[in-house]
Design an enzyme around this catalytic site. Structure first.
Site, mmCIF file in Angstrom:
data_model
loop_
_atom_site.group_PDB
_atom_site.id
_atom_site.type_symbol
_atom_site.label_atom_id
_atom_site.label_comp_id
_atom_site.label_asym_id
_atom_site.label_seq_id
_atom_site.Cartn_x
_atom_site.Cartn_y
_atom_site.Cartn_z
ATOM 1 N N CYS A 73 0.772 -1.122 0.059
ATOM 2 C CA CYS A 73 0.163 -0.141 -0.047
ATOM 3 C C CYS A 73 0.926 1.213 0.006
ATOM 4 C CB CYS A 73 -0.906 -0.094 1.174
ATOM 5 S SG CYS A 73 -2.071 1.513 1.421
ATOM 6 N N ASN A 75 0.047 4.486 0.146
ATOM 7 C CA ASN A 75 -0.328 5.395 1.143
ATOM 8 C C ASN A 75 -0.017 4.933 2.493
ATOM 9 O OD1 ASN A 75 -1.197 7.695 -0.761
ATOM 10 N ND2 ASN A 75 -3.078 6.392 -1.153
ATOM 11 N N HIS A 173 -2.929 -4.271 -10.702
ATOM 12 C CA HIS A 173 -3.530 -3.127 -11.155
ATOM 13 C C HIS A 173 -4.090 -3.368 -12.671
ATOM 14 C CE1 HIS A 173 -2.901 -0.736 -7.616
ATOM 15 N NE2 HIS A 173 -1.637 -1.298 -7.662
ATOM 16 N N GLU A 222 -10.462 -0.532 -5.027
ATOM 17 C CA GLU A 222 -9.491 -1.376 -4.513
ATOM 18 C C GLU A 222 -10.216 -2.664 -4.169
ATOM 19 O OE1 GLU A 222 -6.313 -0.014 -2.114
ATOM 20 O OE2 GLU A 222 -7.102 2.019 -1.989
ATOM 21 N N CYS A 231 -4.789 5.791 -3.823
ATOM 22 C CA CYS A 231 -4.277 4.640 -3.827
ATOM 23 C C CYS A 231 -2.908 4.757 -4.374
ATOM 24 C CB CYS A 231 -5.059 3.616 -4.736
ATOM 25 S SG CYS A 231 -4.285 1.917 -4.885
ATOM 26 N N GLY A 232 -1.618 4.737 -3.819
ATOM 27 C CA GLY A 232 -0.446 5.121 -3.935
ATOM 28 C C GLY A 232 0.240 4.135 -5.152
ATOM 29 N N THR A 233 -0.230 2.785 -4.765
ATOM 30 C CA THR A 233 0.555 1.808 -5.836
ATOM 31 C C THR A 233 -0.370 2.025 -7.333
ATOM 32 O OG1 THR A 233 -1.214 0.281 -5.150
ATOM 33 C CG2 THR A 233 1.421 0.161 -4.289
ATOM 34 N N GLY A 234 -1.844 2.280 -7.140
ATOM 35 C CA GLY A 234 -2.427 2.679 -8.226
ATOM 36 C C GLY A 234 -2.148 3.922 -8.738
#
Length: 287
Positions: A73, A75, A173, A222, A231-234
């Site tokens: 994650c 964030n 993703h 998510e 969403c940081g990875t997003g």
């Protein structure tokens, strides 16, 4: 049990110091569901336990709102960095955090003794379908490229046709480019993407509008949680997808419902860097 409520661009989690609060592994899924409930619990997009680690300075043990374990994650990991520094668990401004066996390196910006922003080396984007994972039939070499990538591949969801670009940033993703993100009925379409047959481990889905070569707008569904404010990875996956489709430069501001993230994909290093804020909301104790 003592806890701290924190958020990164509105993506809020309940943080627990795993070195002090002992919870049996088998009890964690149900505990996470109870704590995450916004009506009967504390309320959050999930729970993150911050544990000691032999591989890194700290471990991030993350759970989605539905009690399922998640690999990463963006964030959340920024908030972990703020948690450990602000609480005096470390005095270093360059730290490492491991999540599901993957170590990330973070640079902390400190103002008045508190962390205000964090830059995270999110690592190499994974583009091969089998590693994301995505299992879709090869359609004359179009859906899965010769190098195994899924770029602008057609997918039918809920009776409508879309084109997706798939990226893993430690978690899977699917990025879909749209003309307008504000009018999307995400509550309807999000679960259909999440549970589509071609995603064996479910999927996080980003719906992206390209504003210009340096700015994109994004909403996210998510897996295990639903729509979140960020969403940081997003955001990282969306920038990688934007570059792969020739839509943006490598340095992009991602505008989310909860705020902005700065994402850079260094093509020479093949590493993605994310810079953004982290904030403490409140602390408390719950039975």
């Amino acid at each position: 049990m003592k806890f701290t409520k924190m958020h990164g661009c509105g993506n809020d989690y309940i943080y627990v110091d795993g070195s002090k609060e002992k919870v049996r592994e088998k009890d964690k899924p149900e505990l996470v569901r109870r704590l995450s409930d916004r009506h009967f619990g504390i309320g959050g997009d999930g729970v993150i336990f911050i544990n000691p680690s032999e591989e890194a300075d700290f471990e991030m043990e993350m759970y989605n709102m539905d009690g399922t374990r998640a690999e990463m994650c963006g964030n959340g990991i920024r908030c972990v960095a703020k948690f450990v520094y602000d609480k005096g668990l470390t005095d270093k401004t360059s730290i490492s955090i491991v999540s599901c066996g993957k170590v990330k390196h973070l640079e902390l910006s400190v103002e008045d003794g508190k962390v205000s922003a964090i830059k995270v080396n999110m690592g190499q984007p994974i583009l091969k379908a089998e590693e994301i994972p995505v299992t879709i039939e090869n359609n004359d070499g179009f859906m899965i490229k010769d190098d195994g990538a899924v770029i602008s591949a057609p997918i039918e969801v809920g009776g409508q046709n879309y084109k997706m670009t798939c990226v893993s940033m430690g978690n899977p993703h699917a990025v879909v480019f749209v003309d307008d993100v504000s009018s999307l009925e995400l509550e309807k379409i999000g679960p259909l993407f999440e549970n589509h047959a071609c995603f064996p481990r479910r999927i996080n889905t980003e719906f992206v509008k390209v504003l210009d070569r340096e700015n994109i707008e994004m909403r996210v569904w998510e897996r295990g949680t639903g729509e979140t404010l960020a969403c940081g990875t997003g955001a990282c996956a969306s920038v990688v997808a934007s570059v792969l489709n020739g839509l943006t430069q490598e340095q992009v501001t991602v505008k989310l419902l909860g705020g902005n993230l700065q994402i850079r994909w260094d093509r020479e290093e093949d590493l993605v860097y994310m810079t953004g804020p982290a904030a403490t909301v409140f602390e408390g104790e719950i039975e």
